[in-house]
Design a protein around this motif. Structure first.
Motif, PDB file in Angstrom:
ATOM      1  N   MET A  29       0.840  -1.194   0.000  1.00  0.00           N
ATOM      2  CA  MET A  29       0.000   0.000   0.000  1.00  0.00           C
ATOM      3  C   MET A  29       0.878   1.247   0.000  1.00  0.00           C
ATOM      4  N   LEU A  30       0.527   2.192  -0.875  1.00  0.00           N
ATOM      5  CA  LEU A  30       1.170   3.504  -0.901  1.00  0.00           C
ATOM      6  C   LEU A  30       0.105   4.545  -0.618  1.00  0.00           C
ATOM      7  N   HIS A  31       0.346   5.352   0.394  1.00  0.00           N
ATOM      8  CA  HIS A  31      -0.600   6.419   0.742  1.00  0.00           C
ATOM      9  C   HIS A  31       0.170   7.723   0.932  1.00  0.00           C
ATOM     10  N   ILE A  32      -0.198   8.742   0.167  1.00  0.00           N
ATOM     11  CA  ILE A  32       0.369  10.084   0.338  1.00  0.00           C
ATOM     12  C   ILE A  32      -0.805  11.052   0.326  1.00  0.00           C
ATOM     13  N   ASP A  33      -1.059  11.663   1.454  1.00  0.00           N
ATOM     14  CA  ASP A  33      -2.255  12.475   1.662  1.00  0.00           C
ATOM     15  C   ASP A  33      -2.222  13.786   0.882  1.00  0.00           C
ATOM     16  N   LYS A  34      -1.038  14.373   0.767  1.00  0.00           N
ATOM     17  CA  LYS A  34      -0.870  15.694   0.148  1.00  0.00           C
ATOM     18  C   LYS A  34       0.608  15.887  -0.112  1.00  0.00           C
ATOM     19  N   VAL A  35       1.009  17.055  -0.551  1.00  0.00           N
ATOM     20  CA  VAL A  35       2.436  17.328  -0.752  1.00  0.00           C
ATOM     21  C   VAL A  35       3.120  17.339   0.615  1.00  0.00           C
ATOM     22  N   LEU A  36       3.990  16.366   0.834  1.00  0.00           N
ATOM     23  CA  LEU A  36       4.664  16.219   2.124  1.00  0.00           C
ATOM     24  C   LEU A  36       6.148  15.966   1.905  1.00  0.00           C
ATOM     25  N   PRO A  37       6.981  16.442   2.822  1.00  0.00           N
ATOM     26  CA  PRO A  37       8.427  16.338   2.638  1.00  0.00           C
ATOM     27  C   PRO A  37       9.027  15.032   3.151  1.00  0.00           C
ATOM     28  N   TYR A  38       8.201  14.006   3.351  1.00  0.00           N
ATOM     29  CA  TYR A  38       8.727  12.762   3.916  1.00  0.00           C
ATOM     30  C   TYR A  38       7.840  11.589   3.547  1.00  0.00           C
ATOM     31  N   ILE A  39       8.380  10.393   3.776  1.00  0.00           N
ATOM     32  CA  ILE A  39       7.578   9.168   3.677  1.00  0.00           C
ATOM     33  C   ILE A  39       8.147   8.145   4.653  1.00  0.00           C
ATOM     34  N   CYS A  40       7.276   7.366   5.278  1.00  0.00           N
ATOM     35  CA  CYS A  40       7.679   6.265   6.147  1.00  0.00           C
ATOM     36  C   CYS A  40       7.531   4.958   5.366  1.00  0.00           C
ATOM     37  N   ILE A  41       8.557   4.113   5.430  1.00  0.00           N
ATOM     38  CA  ILE A  41       8.569   2.888   4.628  1.00  0.00           C
ATOM     39  C   ILE A  41       8.801   1.679   5.523  1.00  0.00           C
ATOM     40  N   TYR A  42       8.015   0.642   5.270  1.00  0.00           N
ATOM     41  CA  TYR A  42       8.168  -0.634   5.985  1.00  0.00           C
ATOM     42  C   TYR A  42       8.140  -1.746   4.940  1.00  0.00           C
ATOM     43  N   ARG A  43       9.268  -2.481   4.846  1.00  0.00           N
ATOM     44  CA  ARG A  43       9.354  -3.635   3.940  1.00  0.00           C
ATOM     45  C   ARG A  43       9.308  -4.897   4.800  1.00  0.00           C
ATOM     46  N   TYR A  44       8.270  -5.665   4.642  1.00  0.00           N
ATOM     47  CA  TYR A  44       8.060  -6.812   5.508  1.00  0.00           C
ATOM     48  C   TYR A  44       8.334  -8.139   4.806  1.00  0.00           C
ATOM     49  N   LYS A  45       8.757  -9.123   5.609  1.00  0.00           N
ATOM     50  CA  LYS A  45       8.880 -10.487   5.112  1.00  0.00           C
ATOM     51  C   LYS A  45       7.547 -11.196   5.270  1.00  0.00           C
ATOM     52  N   LYS A  46       6.963 -11.054   6.466  1.00  0.00           N
ATOM     53  CA  LYS A  46       5.611 -11.517   6.729  1.00  0.00           C
ATOM     54  C   LYS A  46       4.797 -10.319   7.204  1.00  0.00           C
TER      55      LYS A  46
END
Length: 607
Positions: A29-46
């Protein structure tokens, strides 16, 4: 790998500054609400729903299976945002399950963004309020990702895209290490703290590194309400409105019982009757807990909804227990105990003004005369809210004056002091109806249905309006103080007759006034809600003296402890600024506001 059409869609939406909510391969899932200077990323195995939930508190996140190549997608996002804001922050986060270790490990380049890292560490340190063992370490390394994975971008790619990557290993202290069991209450606190820590960290980053379009860290929060939140909000409001709690706990025969009470020479306890309850509280409770509030990602909104659910549950229990002692006990847990400063304030008022004004010397208004004046105010606000229907009704089944949503209900027996007309209009219409209308204009239904405990601020604000328009009289202030004394008498174990005589003989209230105060306190089995009028007034006076914004209080129906949440939602553009009462335009009102901001005691309100 992310397919080219999806890449083009995301890049195009970023360029057009549109919100993004895209499903990625393998359930990502990719969610970006508006123009923002950051993103949080989580890459999961399970998939880890709880850790994913930590990221979903943010307005910009990417959650994806670790086998999916997202390098081009990240470069697209970072490059697009950097063009708009000069720089971009990537926070890659992953769970660390090392028994009871509570250390956040921060991986970042040395001296690249010291203010940002310091803000992150300070925020983590503050988490010790909920878990004393929390700590953080900072590693100067290029390994800003889980050991088992490749970096999101190379150093050269990061430079080319104008981005900075920080890795955060998050200890899963909200989870029992040896079992798949989560400490739910603690998890909610943990998620709330971490959500704010991230926003404060990002705000520090943009303050130093970017062309900052945000004036406050709360503006980095989510703007839109998702379907789950909207449905939960709708369902809670529907149950709350369906209860008609105050109508169902107000006697329909109070006038008749007054006559009988008087005939008994005030010695026989009245026998009140109430409207039938046309709902099954048990079924309503079942519907209440079928609402999946645990799926609401936004900590602020989840708190508001959960708090309201608890209040509704207690009110439903009170309806079940109407006429019993249990009604009062549940009510005390709902409206709170009578604070010592409130009781002392009430007694100070009654001792300072030991006698009321002589009612025989004051001109009176009938229900029809009052209605004529009230209609003019209703017509004014009707123009402000054309999508709502504002009205008034003269009825035989209400005592005095009360508001039901956008309708002013007036007793056909009303005989009021004419000098109280303007004050009561501002109390009922320019406060209760106006805040309902403002709340009704917001996307969140709780804004008009009322947050948990909203009565206290509502009544305090309404009484404040009486003072501001110069209509707070000695009789009115004594009435509010009398309600507190009567509530304290109830809680202390006194009977209806005892409390009536306390008000009449010791505090010099007229017989009829003492009766109606006592009736309101003892209705249903004992309802201490009326004590909140004076408590709310004290809270509002303190709030304004401390520099609080009066305008915020008109946004809907909530309590003073919710003001920071309301201001957060306004910052985030979830809520819009309210219409204000027109009496605030009066110069005399502004003069009185200035006096309040300097500090004023309860008894000075009549000077």
């Amino acid at each position: 790998m992310i397919e080219e059409p999806l890449l083009q869609t995301v890049c195009g939406d970023l360029e057009s500054q549109l919100p993004i909510n895209e499903q990625l391969p393998e359930g990502g899932m990719l969610h970006i609400d508006k123009v923002l200077p950051y993103i949080c990323i989580y890459r999961y195995k399970k998939p880890d729903l709880y850790f994913s939930g930590l990221l979903k508190t943010q307005a910009s996140y990417l959650i994806v299976k670790d086998t999916v190549d997202i390098s081009e997608l990240i470069q697209c996002i970072a490059t697009s945002m950097s063009k708009k804001l000069n720089s971009f922050l990537i926070l890659e986060m992953w769970p660390e399950r090392n028994n009871h270790d509570a250390t956040f490990e921060i991986s970042c380049p040395k001296d690249k963004a010291p203010a940002t890292i310091k803000a992150l560490q300070i925020g983590i340190d503050e988490m010790r309020l909920i878990y004393p063992e929390v700590s953080s370490t900072v590693n100067d390394t290029n390994m800003r990702h889980p050991d088992r994975l490749e970096p999101l971008m190379t150093i050269d790619q990061s430079k080319a895209s104008g981005s900075l990557t920080i890795g955060i290993s998050v200890p899963t202290i909200y989870q029992r290490p040896s079992e798949n069991q989560v400490y739910s209450i603690f998890y909610r606190k943990f998620a709330t703290y971490l959500s704010e820590i991230i926003k404060r960290t990002v705000f520090e980053f943009i303050r130093v590194q970017t062309s900052n379009p945000y004036d406050h860290f709360l503006m980095l929060g989510k703007t839109s309400l998702d379907k789950i939140t909207m449905q939960a909000d709708h369902d809670l409001a529907e149950i709350s409105e369906g209860m008609s709690f105050l109508l169902r706990t107000t006697p329909v025969n109070s006038s008749e019982q007054w006559e009988q009470f008087k005939e008994s020479k005030f010695s026989k306890k009245p026998s009140f009757t109430y409207r039938l309850i046309a709902l099954d509280p048990e079924q309503e409770k079942r519907k209440l807990y079928d609402i999946p509030i645990e799926k609401v990602d936004d900590p602020t909104l989840a708190y508001i909804l959960r708090d309201k659910r608890l209040e509704i549950e207690k009110q439903l229990t009170m309806l079940e227990e109407r006429g019993t002692d249990s009604f009062r006990f549940v009510g005390e847990s709902l409206y709170g105990r009578i604070e010592e400063d409130v009781l002392n304030g009430a007694k100070e008022i009654l001792n300072t003004f030991s006698e009321g004004e002589n009612a025989s010397e004051i001109d009176k208004f009938t229900c029809h005369e009052f209605a004529e004046h009230a209609q003019k105010e209703i017509d004014y606000y009707q123009e402000k809210f054309p999508h709502l229907k504002l009205a008034l009704e003269i009825r035989s089944d209400v005592a005095g004056i009360m508001v039901s949503e956008t309708t002013l209900l007036i007793s056909d027996q009303l005989n009021m002091d004419s000098n109280r007309c303007d004050a009561l209009i501002q109390h009922e219409i320019a406060t209760h109806i106006l805040t309902y209308c403002n709340g009704k204009s917001q996307p969140l239904k709780q804004m008009y249905a009322g947050f948990a405990g909203y009565d206290q601020l509502q009544e305090g604000l309404a009484v404040l309006s009486e003072y501001l328009v110069g209509g707070l009289t000695k009789n009115r202030l004594r009435l509010l103080a009398g309600r507190v004394v009567a509530a304290d008498s109830l809680v202390s174990g006194a009977t209806f007759v005892d409390t009536f005589h306390l008000l009449h003989k010791e505090y010099n209230f007229p017989e009829r006034t003492a009766y109606y105060i006592t009736m309101r306190i003892y209705r249903g089995g004992g309802l201490t809600k009326d004590a909140v009028y004076l408590a709310g007034l004290i809270n509002v006076l303190d709030y304004l003296k401390d520099g609080g914004k009066l305008e915020t209080l008109y946004a809907g129906k909530f309590n003073t402890n919710h003001v920071p949440l309301i201001e957060e939602l306004i910052y985030r553009n979830v809520l819009k600024k309210p219409e204000l009462p027109r009496f605030l335009e009066r110069p005399s009102v502004q003069e009185r506001l200035q006096q309040i901001r300097k500090g004023i005691t309860l008894t000075e309100l009549l000077n």
